[in-house]
Structure formats: structure tokens, C-alpha cells
Scaffold this active site. Structure first.
Site, PDB file in Angstrom:
ATOM      1  N   LEU A 110       0.924  -1.328   0.055  1.00  0.00           N
ATOM      2  CA  LEU A 110       0.093  -0.142  -0.119  1.00  0.00           C
ATOM      3  C   LEU A 110       1.380   1.053  -0.145  1.00  0.00           C
ATOM      4  O   LEU A 110       1.977   1.240   1.025  1.00  0.00           O
ATOM      5  CB  LEU A 110      -1.331   0.099   0.887  1.00  0.00           C
ATOM      6  N   HIS A 155       2.802  -9.272  10.117  1.00  0.00           N
ATOM      7  CA  HIS A 155       4.240  -9.393   9.622  1.00  0.00           C
ATOM      8  C   HIS A 155       4.583 -11.275   9.700  1.00  0.00           C
ATOM      9  O   HIS A 155       5.081 -10.752  11.341  1.00  0.00           O
ATOM     10  CB  HIS A 155       4.729  -8.694   9.635  1.00  0.00           C
ATOM     11  N   GLU A 186       0.094 -16.335  15.838  1.00  0.00           N
ATOM     12  CA  GLU A 186       0.185 -15.287  15.160  1.00  0.00           C
ATOM     13  C   GLU A 186      -1.276 -15.201  15.496  1.00  0.00           C
ATOM     14  O   GLU A 186      -2.113 -14.092  15.535  1.00  0.00           O
ATOM     15  CB  GLU A 186      -0.029 -15.256  13.461  1.00  0.00           C
TER      16      GLU A 186
END
Ligand code: GRF
Length: 204
Positions: free
Chosen positions: A95, A111, A176
Site C-alpha cells: 500500500l 507480519h 499469530e
């Protein structure tokens, strides 16, 4: 469910997306999943989001001549859905400042590495090649600097003898799924406090 309306950007399987939706729907995060937006129509996460009762949309980057057009369309769809806060979760498009400025302070990313180590792709293979003893994942705010925005939380996992990029990726991914909902919950509660007191988790 109340609180901010969260838009989740995905490109693939959406396991982090699933963890975020479950945490919001289960009440662990005081926010509601407003929209799952993919740049790929074949992202498996879309069906998963629909099965959880969350609205989905596709904005295919290949339909646009440049990033500016693609990002304007992303922005439009997010605003139409009344999104307050964006979580990138395996969203594989870079982005630009056009998007990161518009959503500054309201856009998170996960990430699969302990930033600032291993920015970019192939993080697990690079961690193995570097010989590190610990690896992990980071949730950070998105800025125009790729994987460079302020860190909000990290989870650490061990690197084991005999690990392959795949076995290490699986250990990190499971971690995560704990980290991202925990960071989102804290961010929704008090972003200023979270920026000061980041979340540190240990995984196995
Ligand atoms: C995760 O490892 C995430 O950190 C990275 O891409 C992977 C996405 O997995 N950005 P999933 O789509 O959430 O299952």
C-alpha cells in the site's frame, strides 16, 4: 457486538482473519467485523468469512491501471461499509502513502517475523538461514514504509533443530492467531496506552 467496525484485508487462506472474526463475535474484542475485502476472487478466506456471516467484497488489483486506482477503489468500498479500522491479514499488496495516510492510526498489519528483522517476503526461510534461535510475528501500524510502522505487539516462538520453513511457518502462524486478537482488543480499548505498553507474548 458494538464498538468500531473492522474491515479485514486478505489475499489468501484467511486464518488470521478467522481468528479476528471469532474473537469479535465471541466478545473477546469489543469491535464488529464489518467487511472482509480481498484483492483475489479465489481467496479461500472469502468463503470462510461468508460462513461466519460477515460481508465480503473483491477488488481485483488487475482491474486497475495503477496502484492509485486500486487503492481509491479499496478506500471507497471500505468507507461504503462504514469501516472505522482496517486489519491487514495476509494481504499481499503493497500500500502506498495514498492509502496509509488516509487510514493513518486506523490500520494494522501482521507480519510473520520479529520486526525490524526480516521485512518483506520469505521470512521463515530467511530466519532459518540466519541461524536465529527465536522467531515470531509482529502486529504493527501500517505506514508508507513497508513493514516499518510502529510496533504494537510481538509473539516469540523458538526455532527448533530440524525446522523447515514450513514447520517454522506453522508454529508462527499458530502464534499469530493468539497475537492478532490480543493486539486488536487492546487497540480498540486504548490505542494510546497500547502504543506506550506494547504486547509481548511467548508461544511454543
Ligand atoms: C500470515 O503468516 C501473515 O503473517 C502473513 O501472511 C500469512 C497469512 O496467513 N502476512 P492467513 O491468510 O492469515 O492464513
Amino acid at each position: 457486538m458494538s464498538g468500531p467496525r473492522v474491515g479485514i484485508l486478505i489475499s489468501g487462506g484467511g486464518s488470521n482473519m478467522g481468528a479476528l472474526i471469532a474473537a469479535m463475535q465471541g466478545g473477546a474484542v469489543a469491535a464488529s467485523p464489518a467487511l472482509v475485502l480481498s484483492n483475489r476472487a479465489d481467496a479461500a478466506g472469502l468463503a470462510r468469512a461468508a460462513a461466519a456471516g460477515v460481508a465480503t467484497a473483491v477488488v481485483d488489483h488487475r482491474d486497475f491501471a495503477d496502484r492509485a486506482g486500486f487503492e481509491a477503489a479499496l478506500d471507497r468500498v471500505l468507507r461504503q461499509a462504514g469501516v472505522d479500522l482496517v486489519c491487514c491479514a495476509g494481504f499481499l499488496r503493497v500500500l502506498t502513502a495514498q492509502m496509509t495516510t488516509a487510514w493513518a492510526g486506523r490500520m494494522l498489519n501482521i507480519h510473520p517475523a520479529l520486526l525490524p528483522l526480516f521485512k518483506g517476503l520469505d521470512t521463515h526461510a530467511r530466519a532459518l538461514a540466519a541461524g536465529v534461535a527465536v522467531h515470531g510475528a509482529t502486529v504493527h501500524e501500517v505506514t508508507a514504509e513497508l513493514d516499518g510502522g510502529p510496533i504494537l505487539g510481538q509473539v516469540v516462538v523458538p526455532v527448533r533443530g530440524g525446522d523447515t520453513p514450513e514447520s517454522l511457518a506453522a508454529r508462527v502462524l499458530a502464534a499469530e492467531h493468539r497475537l492478532y486478537p490480543a493486539v486488536l482488543a487492546a487497540f480498540v480499548r486504548d490505542p494510546v496506552a497500547l502504543r506506550r505498553d506494547r504486547i509481548a507474548l511467548w508461544g511454543m
